[in-house]
Design a protein around this motif. Structure first.
Motif, PDB file in Angstrom:
ATOM      1  N   HIS A  83      47.164  34.947  22.148  1.00  0.00           N
ATOM      2  CA  HIS A  83      47.490  36.376  21.993  1.00  0.00           C
ATOM      3  C   HIS A  83      46.226  37.186  22.273  1.00  0.00           C
ATOM      4  N   ASN A  84      45.753  37.081  23.505  1.00  0.00           N
ATOM      5  CA  ASN A  84      44.442  37.646  23.838  1.00  0.00           C
ATOM      6  C   ASN A  84      44.374  39.157  23.684  1.00  0.00           C
ATOM      7  N   LEU A  85      45.452  39.865  24.023  1.00  0.00           N
ATOM      8  CA  LEU A  85      45.431  41.328  23.905  1.00  0.00           C
ATOM      9  C   LEU A  85      45.353  41.755  22.442  1.00  0.00           C
ATOM     10  N   TRP A  86      46.057  41.061  21.596  1.00  0.00           N
ATOM     11  CA  TRP A  86      45.964  41.339  20.153  1.00  0.00           C
ATOM     12  C   TRP A  86      44.568  40.986  19.634  1.00  0.00           C
ATOM     13  N   PRO A 108      37.061  24.674  20.846  1.00  0.00           N
ATOM     14  CA  PRO A 108      36.992  24.268  19.432  1.00  0.00           C
ATOM     15  C   PRO A 108      37.223  25.472  18.515  1.00  0.00           C
ATOM     16  N   ARG A 109      37.657  25.196  17.331  1.00  0.00           N
ATOM     17  CA  ARG A 109      37.829  26.272  16.347  1.00  0.00           C
ATOM     18  C   ARG A 109      36.480  26.869  15.982  1.00  0.00           C
ATOM     19  N   THR A 110      36.483  28.173  15.750  1.00  0.00           N
ATOM     20  CA  THR A 110      35.228  28.855  15.396  1.00  0.00           C
ATOM     21  C   THR A 110      35.004  28.882  13.894  1.00  0.00           C
ATOM     22  N   GLY A 111      36.047  28.661  13.124  1.00  0.00           N
ATOM     23  CA  GLY A 111      35.921  28.771  11.673  1.00  0.00           C
ATOM     24  C   GLY A 111      36.029  30.196  11.175  1.00  0.00           C
ATOM     25  N   ARG A 112      36.282  31.126  12.067  1.00  0.00           N
ATOM     26  CA  ARG A 112      36.476  32.531  11.683  1.00  0.00           C
ATOM     27  C   ARG A 112      37.973  32.846  11.778  1.00  0.00           C
ATOM     28  N   LYS A 113      38.495  33.504  10.737  1.00  0.00           N
ATOM     29  CA  LYS A 113      39.935  33.688  10.604  1.00  0.00           C
ATOM     30  C   LYS A 113      40.341  35.151  10.769  1.00  0.00           C
ATOM     31  N   LEU A 114      41.536  35.318  11.326  1.00  0.00           N
ATOM     32  CA  LEU A 114      42.130  36.658  11.463  1.00  0.00           C
ATOM     33  C   LEU A 114      43.458  36.688  10.717  1.00  0.00           C
ATOM     34  N   LEU A 115      43.672  37.760   9.963  1.00  0.00           N
ATOM     35  CA  LEU A 115      44.934  37.912   9.238  1.00  0.00           C
ATOM     36  C   LEU A 115      46.048  38.240  10.229  1.00  0.00           C
ATOM     37  N   ARG A 116      47.075  37.421  10.233  1.00  0.00           N
ATOM     38  CA  ARG A 116      48.195  37.634  11.159  1.00  0.00           C
ATOM     39  C   ARG A 116      49.475  38.032  10.428  1.00  0.00           C
ATOM     40  N   TRP A 117      49.792  37.360   9.330  1.00  0.00           N
ATOM     41  CA  TRP A 117      51.032  37.642   8.609  1.00  0.00           C
ATOM     42  C   TRP A 117      50.737  37.917   7.143  1.00  0.00           C
ATOM     43  N   SER A 118      51.292  38.993   6.627  1.00  0.00           N
ATOM     44  CA  SER A 118      51.124  39.318   5.213  1.00  0.00           C
ATOM     45  C   SER A 118      51.988  38.404   4.354  1.00  0.00           C
ATOM     46  N   LEU A 119      51.726  38.410   3.055  1.00  0.00           N
ATOM     47  CA  LEU A 119      52.507  37.599   2.122  1.00  0.00           C
ATOM     48  C   LEU A 119      53.969  38.034   2.118  1.00  0.00           C
ATOM     49  N   VAL A 120      54.211  39.326   2.237  1.00  0.00           N
ATOM     50  CA  VAL A 120      55.595  39.828   2.243  1.00  0.00           C
ATOM     51  C   VAL A 120      56.364  39.294   3.448  1.00  0.00           C
ATOM     52  N   GLU A 178      40.116  32.194  15.323  1.00  0.00           N
ATOM     53  CA  GLU A 178      39.794  33.037  16.475  1.00  0.00           C
ATOM     54  C   GLU A 178      40.180  32.366  17.795  1.00  0.00           C
ATOM     55  N   SER A 179      39.912  31.087  17.912  1.00  0.00           N
ATOM     56  CA  SER A 179      40.201  30.375  19.172  1.00  0.00           C
ATOM     57  C   SER A 179      41.689  30.405  19.481  1.00  0.00           C
ATOM     58  N   TRP A 180      42.520  30.224  18.463  1.00  0.00           N
ATOM     59  CA  TRP A 180      43.972  30.273  18.656  1.00  0.00           C
ATOM     60  C   TRP A 180      44.407  31.673  19.080  1.00  0.00           C
ATOM     61  N   ASP A 228      42.005  43.602  20.056  1.00  0.00           N
ATOM     62  CA  ASP A 228      42.165  44.738  19.143  1.00  0.00           C
ATOM     63  C   ASP A 228      41.619  44.460  17.748  1.00  0.00           C
ATOM     64  N   VAL A 229      41.663  43.192  17.311  1.00  0.00           N
ATOM     65  CA  VAL A 229      41.365  42.900  15.897  1.00  0.00           C
ATOM     66  C   VAL A 229      40.180  41.947  15.725  1.00  0.00           C
ATOM     67  N   LYS A 230      39.472  41.601  16.801  1.00  0.00           N
ATOM     68  CA  LYS A 230      38.431  40.576  16.693  1.00  0.00           C
ATOM     69  C   LYS A 230      37.306  40.964  15.734  1.00  0.00           C
ATOM     70  N   ASP A 231      37.090  42.259  15.541  1.00  0.00           N
ATOM     71  CA  ASP A 231      36.038  42.678  14.622  1.00  0.00           C
ATOM     72  C   ASP A 231      36.439  42.502  13.164  1.00  0.00           C
ATOM     73  N   GLN A 232      37.684  42.096  12.914  1.00  0.00           N
ATOM     74  CA  GLN A 232      38.163  41.887  11.545  1.00  0.00           C
ATOM     75  C   GLN A 232      38.090  40.414  11.137  1.00  0.00           C
ATOM     76  N   ALA A 233      37.560  39.561  12.002  1.00  0.00           N
ATOM     77  CA  ALA A 233      37.491  38.136  11.701  1.00  0.00           C
ATOM     78  C   ALA A 233      36.612  37.884  10.484  1.00  0.00           C
ATOM     79  N   VAL A 234      37.053  36.938   9.648  1.00  0.00           N
ATOM     80  CA  VAL A 234      36.354  36.607   8.397  1.00  0.00           C
ATOM     81  C   VAL A 234      36.002  35.121   8.420  1.00  0.00           C
ATOM     82  N   PRO A 235      34.756  34.753   8.056  1.00  0.00           N
ATOM     83  CA  PRO A 235      34.401  33.327   7.989  1.00  0.00           C
ATOM     84  C   PRO A 235      35.314  32.586   7.024  1.00  0.00           C
TER      85      PRO A 235
END
Length: 352
Positions: free
Chosen positions: A318-321, A121-133, A311-313, A324-331
């Motif tokens: 992309h488990n290796l990525w 299930p989705r955790t509800g915590r988000k990771l930034l993957r692509w910038s607006l640019v 986070e679940s996705w 590296d960035v899991k501590d940057q997850a934002v609710p």
């Protein structure tokens, strides 16, 4: 007795004969314009086997030469016929086969496997993957790609499909607009694609674990999900197709778009073949890319639509990525309140 009467009659007869000859000539010209076959028969003498032999061997005289400056081509030339045979017998069927074949494969794949759902299930915590640019560049390039693909297919097959359905007037107007769109948007697409490729280069360097990803079919074969960094092996393959075949399509398109830089007819013909083959192939692969990023994989579209992934996705695809960035997850609630993505921050992933 008036002796001039016979002479007057003869003069009138001469004018009548002259008028008849002129009218016959005009009628012949009108018929020739209405019938291309008759026009060719009037414009040039009969083309027998000897003439074709002379054309092939370059032995024809000035009547069969191109009038352009410093040109050694024949107006009737063997290379043009070779190009036509390649286009009609190989390139055009290739386009139909790969594009319709890809559509059939995608349909069959969807019927057999359906959409790939998240295992957790989705955790509800988000990771930034692509910038607006990056997202802006992606959607602009994607939109231009779709427009160029549609207009290119119309240039290749529109005459056979739309002309019989709607007639010459509609078809001519449609083709005029099609050529205008294709010729002017092509260079813009090329510039933006190169910029996008340069921005994404660091994430698409091949790694050892990419081989394992292919061996497991991206997770379809066996249990578990293969390792993947910021970009998985399938995404890297699409990137390098764009960086090779895509660049070939762009360069060949520029050769066709700007014929005033001295390139010869042979160069234009080969550019046309390369452009068509590359464009057909990329269009077919792009259909797979679109499917995987929309219907094929749950939550994949969100990444390029919003810039963020759950986070679940990230952990699943992309488990290796993710490591590296899991501590940057934002609710998700915090993200909705602050909306940091509106400022277009760059993600800080490593390619794993």
């Amino acid at each position: 007795m008036n002796t001039s009467t016979p002479w007057r009659g003869l003069w009138r007869l001469s004018l009548l004969i002259l008028a008849l000859v002129v009218s016959l000539g005009l009628a012949q010209t009108a018929l020739a314009q209405a019938d291309p076959g008759r026009e060719a028969a009037i414009a040039v003498p009969a083309l027998d086997a000897d003439v074709w032999r002379q054309v092939k061997n370059g032995e024809t005289g000035p009547n069969y030469r191109d009038s352009r400056f410093d040109s050694n081509y024949n107006l009737i030339n063997a290379s043009g016929e070779t190009w036509r045979q390649l286009r009609d017998r190989w390139v055009s069927p290739f386009g139909v086969i790969v594009i319709l074949g890809m559509i059939a494969v995608i349909g069959l794949f969807y019927l057999v496997f359906g959409s790939k759902k998240l295992d957790e299930p989705r955790t509800g915590r988000k990771l930034l993957r692509w910038s607006l640019v990056i997202r802006s560049l992606h959607w602009t390039v994607a939109s231009l790609f779709i427009l160029l693909a549609l207009t290119g297919l119309n240039l290749a097959y529109g005459k056979a499909i739309f002309r019989p359905l709607f007639g010459d007037g509609f078809w001519a107007a449609m083709m005029s607009g099609t050529k205008l769109i294709h010729n002017y948007l092509g260079p813009l697409f090329g510039i933006l694609l190169v910029i996008l490729l340069l921005r994404l280069l660091a994430h698409n360097i091949p790694r050892k674990h990419d081989l394992a990803w292919f061996a497991k079919g991206g997770g379809l074969i066996g249990k578990g999900h293969p390792d993947a960094g910021f970009a998985n092996a399938g995404e890297k393959l699409w990137y390098w197709l764009l960086a090779t075949a895509g660049i070939a399509v762009i360069v060949s398109g520029l050769v066709l778009d700007f014929p005033n830089y001295g390139q010869g007819r042979d160069t234009m013909q080969w550019a046309n073949i390369i452009h068509a083959v590359g464009a057909f192939g990329l269009t077919a692969v792009a259909l797979g890319h679109i499917y995987i990023g929309t219907l094929g994989t749950e939550a994949s579209f969100e990444a390029m639509a919003t810039g963020y992934v759950d986070e679940s996705w990230a952990k699943e695809h992309h488990n290796l990525w993710y490591e590296d960035v899991k501590d940057q997850a934002v609710p998700e609630e915090q993200l909705a309140a602050t909306r940091p993505h509106s400022r277009g921050e760059e993600p800080t992933p490593r390619s794993g």
